[in-house]
Design an enzyme around this catalytic site. Structure first.
Site, mmCIF file in Angstrom:
data_model
loop_
_atom_site.group_PDB
_atom_site.id
_atom_site.type_symbol
_atom_site.label_atom_id
_atom_site.label_comp_id
_atom_site.label_asym_id
_atom_site.label_seq_id
_atom_site.Cartn_x
_atom_site.Cartn_y
_atom_site.Cartn_z
ATOM 1 N N ASP A 454 33.250 8.396 113.190
ATOM 2 C CA ASP A 454 34.056 7.615 114.131
ATOM 3 C C ASP A 454 35.040 6.674 113.437
ATOM 4 O O ASP A 454 36.081 6.340 114.003
ATOM 5 C CB ASP A 454 33.194 6.875 115.161
ATOM 6 C CG ASP A 454 32.170 5.954 114.558
ATOM 7 O OD1 ASP A 454 32.068 5.897 113.320
ATOM 8 O OD2 ASP A 454 31.451 5.285 115.325
HETATM 9 C C1 LAN Z 1 26.569 0.706 110.451
HETATM 10 C C2 LAN Z 1 27.891 0.071 110.534
HETATM 11 C C3 LAN Z 1 28.961 0.909 111.155
HETATM 12 C C4 LAN Z 1 28.420 1.800 112.251
HETATM 13 C C5 LAN Z 1 29.483 2.341 113.226
HETATM 14 C C6 LAN Z 1 30.657 3.001 112.523
HETATM 15 C C7 LAN Z 1 30.045 1.178 114.037
HETATM 16 C C8 LAN Z 1 28.810 3.310 114.184
HETATM 17 O O1 LAN Z 1 29.703 3.725 115.162
HETATM 18 C C9 LAN Z 1 28.099 4.419 113.463
HETATM 19 C C10 LAN Z 1 26.999 3.841 112.569
HETATM 20 C C11 LAN Z 1 27.497 2.811 111.536
HETATM 21 C C12 LAN Z 1 28.143 3.576 110.415
HETATM 22 C C13 LAN Z 1 26.361 2.003 110.929
HETATM 23 C C14 LAN Z 1 25.028 2.631 110.740
HETATM 24 C C15 LAN Z 1 23.886 1.706 110.290
HETATM 25 C C16 LAN Z 1 24.344 0.659 109.303
HETATM 26 C C17 LAN Z 1 24.915 1.363 108.089
HETATM 27 C C18 LAN Z 1 25.430 -0.174 110.009
HETATM 28 C C19 LAN Z 1 24.956 -0.860 111.264
HETATM 29 C C20 LAN Z 1 25.681 -1.272 108.999
HETATM 30 C C21 LAN Z 1 24.269 -1.576 108.411
HETATM 31 C C22 LAN Z 1 23.336 -0.418 108.832
HETATM 32 C C23 LAN Z 1 22.357 -0.073 107.690
HETATM 33 C C24 LAN Z 1 21.435 1.045 108.101
HETATM 34 C C25 LAN Z 1 21.565 -1.343 107.315
HETATM 35 C C26 LAN Z 1 20.476 -1.169 106.322
HETATM 36 C C27 LAN Z 1 19.200 -0.874 106.993
HETATM 37 C C28 LAN Z 1 18.546 0.287 106.920
HETATM 38 C C29 LAN Z 1 17.577 0.651 107.952
HETATM 39 C C30 LAN Z 1 18.761 1.245 105.805
#
Ligand code: LAN
Length: 722
Positions: A454
């Site tokens: 996205d």
């Molecule tokens: C994110 C940040 C961006 C987010 C969007 C692009 C907004 C979404 O549409 C798809 C998923 C995604 C890429 C996403 C997935 C999970 C993340 C990477 C996070 C919320 C930022 C931090 C999180 C990550 C998993 C945190 C660490 C914790 C774990 C359980 C590994």
């Protein structure tokens, strides 16, 4: 003396300067969430880009004048809103902002710094201490995120962090945390991700955790349980965790570690049978209980751990450390996220040594994760949300139709799109289970480099809109690069028609039965999501509607859009809403779903859209706004917030306007957004709006500006003639 944010091609580094006016600001503990005042106040002071256009200059600036009172207030408000928001943009074109929220990340950094003996500066440490105390709850504990009630995950890790930062045991605040841990039965009731850190630090023996079975990585890749099939975040966290476990890495047992051993448990440390507590977890933390299948597998792998073959173990370790180094290189030592960043760093310290070049490279990218706001210094959930915020900001500003007033701002934002698109696949991408990257956009920076479905789509949409609306503007992103982006999107569509976050779905949802992290849901598999699917459909649609691209992979694009729409339709809940997986919550999911449906020409009068609109209307509050609690995400059912939220309201109003719903309802929503605006053009920070894995919240500070501007812009565009 003051903190300044230094940005370079998206990289954000907080530096402390002696001899500058101080910018220390009090944090209002009641609000829980920071307002990001440290950055914003000095950015506005030093960088104000206000146009300050008053009404009698409208004609000169080609701003429409409306008789309708609400319309003319909206124009005023949106000008004020963009004036304020554009002042927060930095020279490389992106909008920095606080991306904190989770309370289990800073401890990983502090524990790694303690073990590997790299030092944060005294100023950084002071701000970290401030942060931890600011987020301590009245019962002495900490939550898993800033708005959460106390959990053992948050409390045990943050207690330890404060001790490692030099706070003495008898500190009054720490005593409260100590009592909390004691009253919950001791640190063995913390979840497995906390226990991992306890073992590394030497305050729990490695027998205290279930085996991570490092040899799993050596099994054939066609097996559905092979880690190459996990969601990339899960894969990249369990990768270094498995290495650290394989080598049973433990830091130096210093006098402080011995003290902690006495503080964290009720019984005497050496008398505890930790093997009995591998599965112990406090009810405060439990979100995804271990399944029977996982419990049985744990018995096998725990037994294996006492008889394993050293040669095979060495082979596993070699495999793991090689893969860790590949991830380090692919991401310029930033790593995919803040969890694997510090475990990778620890692994490199152990295997290559403190003086190694690799460890130094890791050190160079630690600050990328630090963020300072008035609540103190934290580790962010990512190395920032640069591209994501920028792509949305562009679309929001363009929607107002006032782009001619903000050409510098938009050109600069366009520059950021250009410097963040990923241009090459990573080295040996097949070997390291990486999907292609060429053409994709990441969430943050090109140096980070992991493309996301996205983010790529929002990048494409923003680029095409700029090319369309800024006809005299620069053309840095070539057709070829846009085609590469489309290739990336087409290559990531799942069999079910939807799009996941980073890669194709590589395993069935049954893999979730093996989820060892009791505090998160949905971490094993990269599923198709409504939001990601909607963004991809919108990007494909926008792309194919441009005459110059109308023939590019046209047939595939058409089929792909159709399948995507089918997926979205299937996700609708009985009440007409869509669940949002990445922000709070049903207002967010529904916004994405409806946007996709309307884009491809679904009639606003269709049953599916009518139901969605009825759902939204039924949730409007008497003040005209919408407000959803983060508990909507956790419980997967709509939970109203005590107060209407500007961000939820913006999503709801954007959706209603797309679907041409009753304008009285829309006007009430718009009026709410106007009422909430501050005189300087900002909106107050309200409750936390992002989420991941069902249970952890994350801040998107710029949402409070982007989405109101977007909603007001759409109102001008759609309703100005009435
Ligand atoms: C994110 C940040 C961006 C987010 C969007 C692009 C907004 C979404 O549409 C798809 C998923 C995604 C890429 C996403 C997935 C999970 C993340 C990477 C996070 C919320 C930022 C931090 C999180 C990550 C998993 C945190 C660490 C914790 C774990 C359980 C590994």
């Amino acid at each position: 003396m003051a903190w300044r944010l230094i940005c370079d091609r998206g990289q954000q580094i907080w530096k402390y300067f002696v001899n500058e006016n101080s910018n220390s600001i009090e944090f209002d503990k009641e609000s829980l969430n920071s307002s990001d005042k440290v950055y914003r106040e000095y950015a506005i002071e030093q960088n104000s880009k206000r146009l300050n256009i008053d009404e009698n200059q409208y004609e000169k600036f080609h701003i429409p004048l409306f008789k309708d009172e609400l319309c003319s207030s909206v124009v005023k408000s949106v000008l004020n809103g963009i004036d304020y928001y554009s002042s927060l943009q930095v020279d490389d074109g992106h909008w920095p902002g606080d991306y904190g929220g989770p309370m289990f990340l800073l401890p990983g950094a502090i524990i790694t710094s303690y073990i590997t003996k790299f030092e944060f500066s005294q100023e950084e440490k002071n701000e970290m201490i401030k942060y931890l105390f600011n987020h301590q709850l009245s019962n002495g504990g900490w939550g898993t995120h800033i708005e959460n009630k106390a959990t053992m995950f948050g409390t045990v890790l943050n207690y330890i962090s404060l001790r490692l930062l030099g706070i003495p045991f008898n500190n009054e605040q720490l005593q409260k945390a100590y009592s909390f841990i004691q009253s919950e039965g001791g640190a063995m009731y913390a979840p497995s991700w906390a226990k991992f850190w306890l073992c590394v630090l030497g305050v729990m023996p490695w027998e205290g955790v279930n085996s991570l079975f490092p040899e799993l990585w050596l099994l054939p890749e066609w097996l559905s349980v092979h880690p190459s099939r996990y969601w990339c975040h899960c894969r990249m966290v369990y990768l270094p965790m498995s290495y650290v476990y394989a080598e049973k890495i433990v830091g130096e047992i210093t006098p402080l570690i011995k003290e902690l051993r006495n503080e964290l448990y009720i019984e005497k440390y050496h008398e505890i049978d930790f093997t009995k507590h591998r599965n112990s977890i406090s009810s405060l933390d439990l979100y995804t209980p271990q399944t029977y299948l996982l419990k049985i597998l744990n018995i096998f792998t725990n037994t294996y751990e006492s008889v394993y073959n050293r040669q095979l173990r060495n082979k596993a370790s070699e495999f793991l450390i090689d893969y860790i180094q590949a991830e380090d290189e692919h991401t310029n030592y930033i790593n995919i996220g803040p969890v694997n960043k510090f475990i990778n760093m620890l692994s490199i310290w152990y295997s290559k040594g403190r003086q190694s070049q690799q460890f130094q490279q890791h050190l160079n990218r630690v600050k990328d994760y630090l963020w300072l706001s008035e609540d103190g210094m934290k580790i962010q959930g990512y190395n920032g949300s640069q591209l994501w915020d920028t792509a949305f900001s562009i679309q929001a500003i363009l929607e107002t139709g006032l782009e001619h007033l903000y050409t510098n701002c938009l050109n600069s934002a366009y520059y950021y799109l250009e410097i963040s698109q990923v241009l090459e696949d990573v080295k040996d991408h097949v070997k390291y289970y990486r999907h292609i990257s060429k053409g994709g956009w990441p969430f943050s920076t090109r140096d980070h480099g992991w493309p996301i479905t996205d983010c790529t789509s929002e990048g494409i949409k923003a680029t095409l809109l700029l090319h369309e609306q800024m006809s005299n503007g620069p053309r840095l992103i070539t057709s070829e690069r846009l085609e590469d982006a489309i290739n990336f999107i087409l290559s990531t569509q799942n069999k079910d028609g939807g799009w996941a976050s980073y890669e194709l779905q590589r395993s069935g949802s049954w893999l979730e039965w093996l989820n060892p992290a009791e505090v998160f849901q949905g971490i094993m598999v990269d599923y198709s999501y409504t939001e990601c699917t909607s963004a991809c459909i919108q990007a494909l649609w926008k792309f194919r509607s441009q005459t110059i691209y109308s023939n590019y992979r046209r047939k595939e694009i058409d089929i792909s859009i159709k399948r995507g729409i089918e997926f979205i339709k299937k996700q609708q809940k009985i009440d007409g809403s869509w669940y949002g997986s990445w922000a709070v919550c049903f207002t967010y999911g529904t916004w994405f779903a409806i946007e996709a449906l309307i884009t491809v020409g679904e009639s606003p009068k269709s049953k599916i859209i009518t139901k969605a609109i009825e759902f939204l209307i039924s949730k409007q509050n008497s003040d005209g706004g919408w407000g959803e609690s983060y508990l909507s995400c956790v419980h997967k059912t709509y939970v109203p917030h005590k107060q209407s939220q500007v961000v939820n309201t913006s999503w709801a109003v954007l959706t209603l306007m797309s679907a041409k719903a009753d304008s009285n309802i829309i006007r009430k929503g718009i009026q709410f957004i106007l009422n909430k605006q501050s005189s300087n053009g900002d909106w107050n920070q309200q409750s936390i709006s992002g989420v991941f894995n069902g249970n952890c919240m994350i801040s998107y500070t710029n949402y409070r500006n982007i989405f109101p501007i977007w909603a007001l812009g759409r109102f001008i565009k759609n309703y100005s003639t009435q």
